[in-house]
Structures are given as C-alpha cells and as structure tokens.
Design an enzyme around this catalytic site. Structure first.
Site, PDB file in Angstrom:
ATOM      1  N   LYS A   7       0.991  -0.673  -0.186  1.00 28.05           N
ATOM      2  CA  LYS A   7      -0.391  -0.116  -0.224  1.00 28.05           C
ATOM      3  C   LYS A   7       1.205   1.056  -0.056  1.00 28.05           C
ATOM      4  O   LYS A   7       0.101   2.435  -0.510  1.00 28.05           O
ATOM      5  CB  LYS A   7      -0.881   0.008   1.203  1.00 28.05           C
ATOM      6  CG  LYS A   7      -2.082  -0.760   1.088  1.00 28.05           C
ATOM      7  CD  LYS A   7      -3.141  -1.204   2.165  1.00 28.05           C
ATOM      8  CE  LYS A   7      -4.215  -2.442   1.950  1.00 28.05           C
ATOM      9  NZ  LYS A   7      -4.608  -2.854   3.411  1.00 28.05           N
ATOM     10  N   LYS A  45      -9.715 -16.439 -12.372  1.00 30.22           N
ATOM     11  CA  LYS A  45     -10.303 -16.260 -11.428  1.00 30.22           C
ATOM     12  C   LYS A  45     -11.592 -14.899 -11.481  1.00 30.22           C
ATOM     13  O   LYS A  45     -10.996 -14.073 -11.887  1.00 30.22           O
ATOM     14  CB  LYS A  45      -9.526 -15.800  -9.959  1.00 30.22           C
ATOM     15  CG  LYS A  45      -9.827 -15.398  -9.199  1.00 30.22           C
ATOM     16  CD  LYS A  45      -8.714 -14.767  -8.067  1.00 30.22           C
ATOM     17  CE  LYS A  45      -9.008 -14.283  -7.043  1.00 30.22           C
ATOM     18  NZ  LYS A  45      -8.558 -13.040  -6.637  1.00 30.22           N
ATOM     19  N   LYS A  62     -13.364  -8.987  -8.365  1.00 31.89           N
ATOM     20  CA  LYS A  62     -13.031  -7.111  -9.354  1.00 31.89           C
ATOM     21  C   LYS A  62     -12.488  -6.715  -9.871  1.00 31.89           C
ATOM     22  O   LYS A  62     -12.330  -6.034 -10.255  1.00 31.89           O
ATOM     23  CB  LYS A  62     -13.475  -5.917  -7.851  1.00 31.89           C
ATOM     24  CG  LYS A  62     -13.757  -4.722  -8.030  1.00 31.89           C
ATOM     25  CD  LYS A  62     -14.454  -4.521  -6.895  1.00 31.89           C
ATOM     26  CE  LYS A  62     -15.824  -4.712  -6.486  1.00 31.89           C
ATOM     27  NZ  LYS A  62     -16.528  -4.831  -5.588  1.00 31.89           N
TER      28      LYS A  62
END
Ligand code: TRP
Length: 328
Positions: free
Chosen positions: A111, A194, A197
C-alpha cells in the site's frame, strides 16, 4: 461454543466469487460457532481518507450479507465505527508494537508503494486495529483469506505480548480459519483463472437475469471438441465448473457426454448455465432489493449488532484496564 469474528472490507458489491467463497462459509459457520461479523469502515480510511457516503456503503454490504443468509440472531453483524471500545484496545496494543515489525508487513509495503503520498500511521498500524477487532471479543477463530496470514500473525503477537508483559493468560491467540480450502473457486468467464473485482470479470449478485445471461453468453471458448474423450482446455473447464455449481448432476452428465462425443455446442451449454445461474441469483437479488429498500430495518440490525459487540468489547476492555492498572 468457540468464538469467531471476522471483518468485511466495504469494497462494493458481492460477486459470485465472494458468494461461493467467504459468504457461504460465514453463513455455514453461524450455525456451528458463536459468530460475530462486522463491516470494517475504519480500516477503509487508511486508503480512502475521504470515503464519500460511508454509511451508505456499509448499508449496501449489510443488505447483501443478510440477503445471502447471515442471520443477525445467530451472528450479530455490526459496523466497526459503531463500537468505539475498539479504539481503546487499539491504543494499548499499539504501545507494544514496534515500528520495524509493522513496516515489514507486506500489505503495508504494498500500500505504501501504491500511495507514496499517503503513507499514514493508520496504514502502518492497520494490523493493530485488526488485532483489536479480534481480541476485543477474545475470539478463538477468524475466517480469513490467505492474504491475511501476516495480519493474523500480528494479531497473535499482540495477544502474546500483552499476556507476557502483564503476566496473564488473558487473550487467546486467534487462529486462522481458512475457508478457501473448502470453498469453491469461481473462475472468470473471460479466460482468466479467477473471478475478481480487479479482473473486471464479475457476475454480481445484484445483476438481473438479462445482465447475467449476457455475461455468460460472452464467455470465452474455443473452436469446439475435436477428439473424443479429450481433456478440456481451461476456458471450457471453467464453463463446466459453473455447470457443476449451478446445475444438477444429470445436466452436468448430459453436457459432459456431449463434450466427450464431440457434439457439444457451446451456445447450448452457455444457455443452460445462464438459466440455472439466474435461478440461484434471482432470490438473493430479490432479498438484496428488499433490504436495500428498508434502510430503517438495516439500521436497526446494525444498531442491535453493535450493542452485542459493545457489551462483549466492554467486558474485555474493563479487564484490560484492570490488568494494566487503570480505574475501571
Ligand atoms: N483485513 C481484512 C481484509 O482485508 C479485514 C478485516 C479487518 C478483518 N479487521 C478484521 C478480518 C478482523 C478479520 C478480522 O479482508
């Protein structure tokens, strides 16, 4: 009964991958364990300091989990920011966590790389907040995905360290409960392995029949079976995975035979999958619509969930204050 706690990231609508993975596991667990679930809206501030309509996002998630079968009578479901007790425990736990070890957490490093202008202390102490979420209920098990392994290790460290520093056996070390081993993995229909999102290939529980059919009919295929009884390439096996999940055994066998004798027409297979998938999704969608239209009901469920969570957290915090030496 063993205590189970898990947090849900408020990141948009549920898709089939979520449903057949985490959500179904949660629904099953509520019968076997003393469960509590919450929507982690504080955690979302670490990456989204201005989150927009944060209450509405929580309602959306809540409506979808209820529609999928979470029963608040069995498993109270609450919004993290409604239970302020968590922050007090977060503070105490942070006193025992070290900069170096927090900096080494991979999700932090990732992040920090993604948002170099906003490497805030909340992002750094994300694992401590997560530990507080869990330890405030003295939970034994936490259903999480494999990506949460390190955060769970940190939660155990928090528990252990507190116990060691104060010479108590107060916090149990929460164990990971992997549902991914048992959960069905939903493939993407765009040729990727898979549904997710970030892959942009999701079928959502909110999708109507037409949207679902369109998405299934667009699924990637090949030129068709050529040699009898040959193994299926991945994109075709993906379709059969869907068929196995949403259709009955007889239907599966029918298409399996058609594949094996090279008479399979993908259009027919897709039509079958679309029709059976709609049968699974439609009742959930209707429930989502029902809950979404009943804001008062959603808010009441969240409020009642928070009361249960608060009582549980208060009992822990009082004990923690006593152990440290504060007035209770
Ligand atoms: N970190 C979890 C995730 O990204 C969400 C979460 C926050 C959580 N607090 C938790 C999960 C406590 C389990 C227990 O998915």
């Amino acid at each position: 009964m063993e205590k189970v706690v898990s947090g849900i990231r408020p990141t948009g609508n549920l898709h089939l991958g979520n449903y057949f993975g985490a959500v179904k596991s949660f629904v099953k667990m509520q019968d076997d364990y003393d469960c509590m679930f919450f929507i982690a809206d504080w955690h979302s501030l670490t990456t989204h300091p201005k989150p927009g309509d944060i209450q509405q996002s929580a309602r959306t998630i809540l409506a979808e989990y209820l529609a999928c079968g979470i029963d608040p009578k069995k498993a109270p479901i609450y919004v993290q920011s409604d239970v302020r007790e968590t922050i007090e425990l977060y503070l105490y736990l942070n006193m025992n966590m070290y900069l170096g070890e927090l900096e080494r957490v991979t999700t932090f490093k990732e992040k920090a790389r993604k948002q170099p202008d906003n490497v805030n202390a909340g992002l750094l102490t994300y694992p401590t907040l997560m530990a507080a979420d869990i330890l405030q209920h003295r939970a034994a098990k936490v259903p999480v995905g494999k990506d949460q392994e390190q955060n769970m290790e940190m939660a155990r460290k928090c528990a252990r360290r507190f116990n060691n520093i104060y010479g108590v056996e107060f916090f149990p070390e929460p164990q990971n409960f992997y549902f991914s081993d048992k959960a069905i993995k939903i493939p993407g229909l765009d040729g990727s392995g898979k549904m997710g999102k970030s892959e942009g290939n999701c079928i959502y529980l909110r999708d109507d029949d037409k949207t679902i059919s369109k998405k299934v009919m667009k699924a990637v295929t090949d030129e068709g079976p050529k040699t009898p009884n040959s193994p299926r390439p991945e994109v075709i096996e993906n379709l059969f995975t869907f068929l196995r999940i949403v259709s009955d055994d007889e239907t599966y066998r029918y298409f399996d035979e058609k594949w094996n004798d090279c008479t399979l027409r993908y259009g027919d297979l897709k039509k079958q999958i679309a029709a059976d998938l709609c049968k699974v999704v439609a009742p959930i969608r209707e429930q989502i619509e029902y809950y979404s239209a009943n804001t008062d009901l959603l808010d009441r469920i969240a409020r009642e969930g928070a009361e249960v969570a608060r009582a549980s957290a208060q009992a822990t915090i009082n004990e923690v204050r006593r152990i440290i030496g504060f007035r209770v």
